[in-house]
Design a protein around this motif. Sequence first.
Motif, PDB file in Angstrom:
ATOM      1  N   UNK A  82       0.834  -1.206   0.000  1.00  7.11           N
ATOM      2  CA  UNK A  82       0.000   0.000   0.000  1.00  7.11           C
ATOM      3  C   UNK A  82       0.869   1.257   0.000  1.00  7.11           C
ATOM      4  N   UNK A  83       1.904   1.259   0.831  1.00  9.31           N
ATOM      5  CA  UNK A  83       2.738   2.451   0.966  1.00  9.31           C
ATOM      6  C   UNK A  83       3.495   2.786  -0.316  1.00  9.31           C
ATOM      7  N   UNK A  84       3.800   1.803  -1.130  1.00 10.21           N
ATOM      8  CA  UNK A  84       4.533   2.079  -2.368  1.00 10.21           C
ATOM      9  C   UNK A  84       3.772   3.080  -3.249  1.00 10.21           C
ATOM     10  N   UNK A  85       2.458   3.088  -3.149  1.00  7.35           N
ATOM     11  CA  UNK A  85       1.647   4.011  -3.947  1.00  7.35           C
ATOM     12  C   UNK A  85       1.741   5.450  -3.454  1.00  7.35           C
ATOM     13  N   UNK A  86       2.262   5.632  -2.227  1.00 10.50           N
ATOM     14  CA  UNK A  86       2.341   6.976  -1.654  1.00 10.50           C
ATOM     15  C   UNK A  86       3.725   7.615  -1.822  1.00 10.50           C
ATOM     16  N   UNK A  87       4.674   6.892  -2.420  1.00 14.72           N
ATOM     17  CA  UNK A  87       6.031   7.446  -2.572  1.00 14.72           C
ATOM     18  C   UNK A  87       6.029   8.753  -3.365  1.00 14.72           C
ATOM     19  N   UNK A  88       5.309   8.862  -4.504  1.00 11.46           N
ATOM     20  CA  UNK A  88       5.292  10.159  -5.211  1.00 11.46           C
ATOM     21  C   UNK A  88       4.756  11.297  -4.343  1.00 11.46           C
ATOM     22  N   UNK A 118       4.967  11.462  -1.024  1.00  9.40           N
ATOM     23  CA  UNK A 118       6.041  11.753  -0.072  1.00  9.40           C
ATOM     24  C   UNK A 118       7.106  12.631  -0.731  1.00  9.40           C
ATOM     25  N   UNK A 119       7.424  12.308  -1.974  1.00 15.06           N
ATOM     26  CA  UNK A 119       8.434  13.065  -2.720  1.00 15.06           C
ATOM     27  C   UNK A 119       8.007  14.523  -2.873  1.00 15.06           C
ATOM     28  N   UNK A 120       6.746  14.749  -3.205  1.00 17.36           N
ATOM     29  CA  UNK A 120       6.232  16.112  -3.366  1.00 17.36           C
ATOM     30  C   UNK A 120       6.295  16.879  -2.046  1.00 17.36           C
ATOM     31  N   UNK A 121       5.882  16.226  -0.950  1.00 14.92           N
ATOM     32  CA  UNK A 121       5.898  16.882   0.361  1.00 14.92           C
ATOM     33  C   UNK A 121       7.327  17.243   0.766  1.00 14.92           C
ATOM     34  N   UNK A 122       8.289  16.346   0.489  1.00 13.67           N
ATOM     35  CA  UNK A 122       9.696  16.623   0.827  1.00 13.67           C
ATOM     36  C   UNK A 122      10.219  17.816   0.039  1.00 13.67           C
ATOM     37  N   UNK A 123       9.895  17.900  -1.255  1.00 15.67           N
ATOM     38  CA  UNK A 123      10.365  19.022  -2.074  1.00 15.67           C
ATOM     39  C   UNK A 123       9.761  20.342  -1.602  1.00 15.67           C
ATOM     40  N   UNK A 124       8.469  20.339  -1.314  1.00 20.87           N
ATOM     41  CA  UNK A 124       7.820  21.569  -0.824  1.00 20.87           C
ATOM     42  C   UNK A 124       8.455  21.993   0.500  1.00 20.87           C
ATOM     43  N   UNK A 125       8.706  21.024   1.366  1.00 21.46           N
ATOM     44  CA  UNK A 125       9.306  21.335   2.671  1.00 21.46           C
ATOM     45  C   UNK A 125      10.677  21.988   2.503  1.00 21.46           C
ATOM     46  N   UNK A 126      11.528  21.406   1.676  1.00 25.37           N
ATOM     47  CA  UNK A 126      12.890  21.935   1.518  1.00 25.37           C
ATOM     48  C   UNK A 126      12.863  23.295   0.827  1.00 25.37           C
ATOM     49  N   UNK A 158       8.811  12.458 -10.400  1.00 26.59           N
ATOM     50  CA  UNK A 158       8.810  12.139  -8.961  1.00 26.59           C
ATOM     51  C   UNK A 158       9.496  10.810  -8.687  1.00 26.59           C
ATOM     52  N   UNK A 159       9.969  10.676  -7.456  1.00 27.91           N
ATOM     53  CA  UNK A 159      10.506   9.389  -7.014  1.00 27.91           C
ATOM     54  C   UNK A 159       9.402   8.341  -6.993  1.00 27.91           C
ATOM     55  N   UNK A 160       9.780   7.124  -7.319  1.00 29.37           N
ATOM     56  CA  UNK A 160       8.865   5.999  -7.275  1.00 29.37           C
ATOM     57  C   UNK A 160       9.417   4.943  -6.302  1.00 29.37           C
ATOM     58  N   UNK A 187      13.458   9.339   1.414  1.00 28.55           N
ATOM     59  CA  UNK A 187      12.994  10.412   0.528  1.00 28.55           C
ATOM     60  C   UNK A 187      13.593  11.754   0.956  1.00 28.55           C
ATOM     61  N   UNK A 188      13.652  11.985   2.260  1.00 30.61           N
ATOM     62  CA  UNK A 188      14.268  13.231   2.743  1.00 30.61           C
ATOM     63  C   UNK A 188      15.759  13.254   2.415  1.00 30.61           C
ATOM     64  N   UNK A 189      16.465  12.150   2.662  1.00 28.54           N
ATOM     65  CA  UNK A 189      17.901  12.089   2.359  1.00 28.54           C
ATOM     66  C   UNK A 189      18.159  12.413   0.890  1.00 28.54           C
ATOM     67  N   UNK A 190      17.336  11.870   0.021  1.00 33.65           N
ATOM     68  CA  UNK A 190      17.512  12.081  -1.417  1.00 33.65           C
ATOM     69  C   UNK A 190      17.561  13.567  -1.755  1.00 33.65           C
ATOM     70  N   UNK A 191      16.641  14.329  -1.225  1.00 38.88           N
ATOM     71  CA  UNK A 191      16.548  15.747  -1.599  1.00 38.88           C
ATOM     72  C   UNK A 191      17.530  16.624  -0.828  1.00 38.88           C
ATOM     73  N   UNK A 192      17.779  16.328   0.422  1.00 42.36           N
ATOM     74  CA  UNK A 192      18.630  17.223   1.221  1.00 42.36           C
ATOM     75  C   UNK A 192      20.093  17.145   0.776  1.00 42.36           C
TER      76      UNK A 192
END
Length: 545
Positions: A211-217, A219-227, A398-400, A505-510
């Motif tokens: 189920x969580x695999x469908x939420x990765x994109x 999560x990716x969007x939220x991480x980018x907006x946050x940074x 987006x990340x998948x 996901x956070x590590x990827x962007x930071x």
Amino acid sequence: MEKQRKNEKEKRKEKGFSRLSTASVVESIAPSPYVEECTTIEHRCRYIKDNSFYGWLKILLSLPYSKVMELDKLLAMPALLALLLLYLHFMRRKIRNGIQNLPPGSSGWPIVGETFKFISAAREGTPVRFIQERMERYDSRVFKTSFLGDPMAVFCGTAGNKFLFSNENKNVQVWWPSSIKKLLRSSLVNKVGDEAKMTRRLLLTFLNPEILRNFVPKMDTIAQIHINTHWQGKEQVVVHSTVQKYTYALACSLFLSIEDPLHDSKFSSRFHRFLKGLVGFSINLPGTRFHQAMKAANEIREEIKKIIKQRKVDLEEKRASPSQDILSHLLATPDSNGRFLTEIEIMDNILLLLFAGHDTSRSTLSSLMRYLAQLPHVYNKVLAEQVEISRAKGEGESLQWEDVQKMKYSWNVASEVLRLSPPVTGAYREALRDFSYADYTIGKGWKLHWTTCSSHVDPRLFANPEAFDASRFEGAGPAPYSYVPFGGGPRMCLGLEFARLEILVFMHHIVKQFKWDLVNPNEKFKYDPMLEPVDGLPVLLHRHH
């Protein structure tokens, strides 16, 4: 004989004694079967059945209230309280001594036990010292202590972890201090047996990898907006409070479909008060941490209740999907017996998920940022892995799920951070019956504690345990039951996969956008109750060009 008694009474009157004399007290609670016919007060007390300190205490503790009010003319209230504490302490010892061959150790002070010693070590950032000192002094397999008013056996090492994790609902069951029980009420942490299994299964239906695999994109969007919002354009950032904005926004979005930053901020401030009163004496008086935590928990529940009310309407009118988040899932899905969770159960479990889903990850990300600043060779390898993943993707893509699976070295780094700096020090169980362990007897009702540090820094399990070495997690990885930041057995953290995705996901962007230096390279971390930097971990940012 009667004449002698009268003489004694006259003497006491002359000395100013009240009419409630010690002798009359003895006579009132120690009748003839227990008191020989003696001629002095001292003799009467000497022949009380207990024939000890307990005798005097039984005299005091058996008096009716009216007589106690008279007795305070003889003894000051502080003395009575001290005697009461001693009585409770010795009675507890007497009960424990009924079990032969208890593990060695110390029960500390009456009632408080060794609570303050443990909390002091935790707030100095060295809970491992508290554990290791007692392992060396008593027994490296198991030792006894007393924590928050309860006798406790601390199980150590892989053997201790294995025993507790594999004996759930057999010899042991989950237990938490009363502060946690009262704050998290009917949530999963307080459920046992079949009820716990059904609630856990219901939650895992949403939190499993499929189920969580469908939420990765998302999560990716939220991480980018946050940074972009909280890191871009800044010369200095306080990591601990800033990453909380990310972990909390992510939890609110995936669990409740809340996207409003103002709502997140209001929730977040309440969770800070909630967290600080989570572990401690559950004294609900104004000014105490626990009182503030209870107040914050009730405020959070009221907010969740409003969201539930609106969500029920949205589900009925098809404006919301049963699979859009965990709240809809809990409202629309029964357990294996066909029973739906009550509204109170849903509120309590959402509270648990919001708390556990963001505070533990905030702690881990803060520690991760520290280690990456201190270890440039590790940072460079993480950066290289993340850049390679980005190059294989299209512009703005987006990340998948498949991308996250490629972050093997990055997750090994995060795992080593969790070994050296776990967000929590362990968890608790309760003995369901008397049982033997490591040549000792553990009594029914005893509280049991397993710790991360007893195995995480064991040189027999991890060579040079104080050194940072991500290669420990290559191949087969650590020995079974040696690496336990997420616990183990039937009670293993159900948010493990969510936390892994959140961190990677956070590590990827930071790392792709920044390198950073610690403002205070010697800043300490402490447990209060989770691991956190004392000054929030301020860092100087250097943007990649």
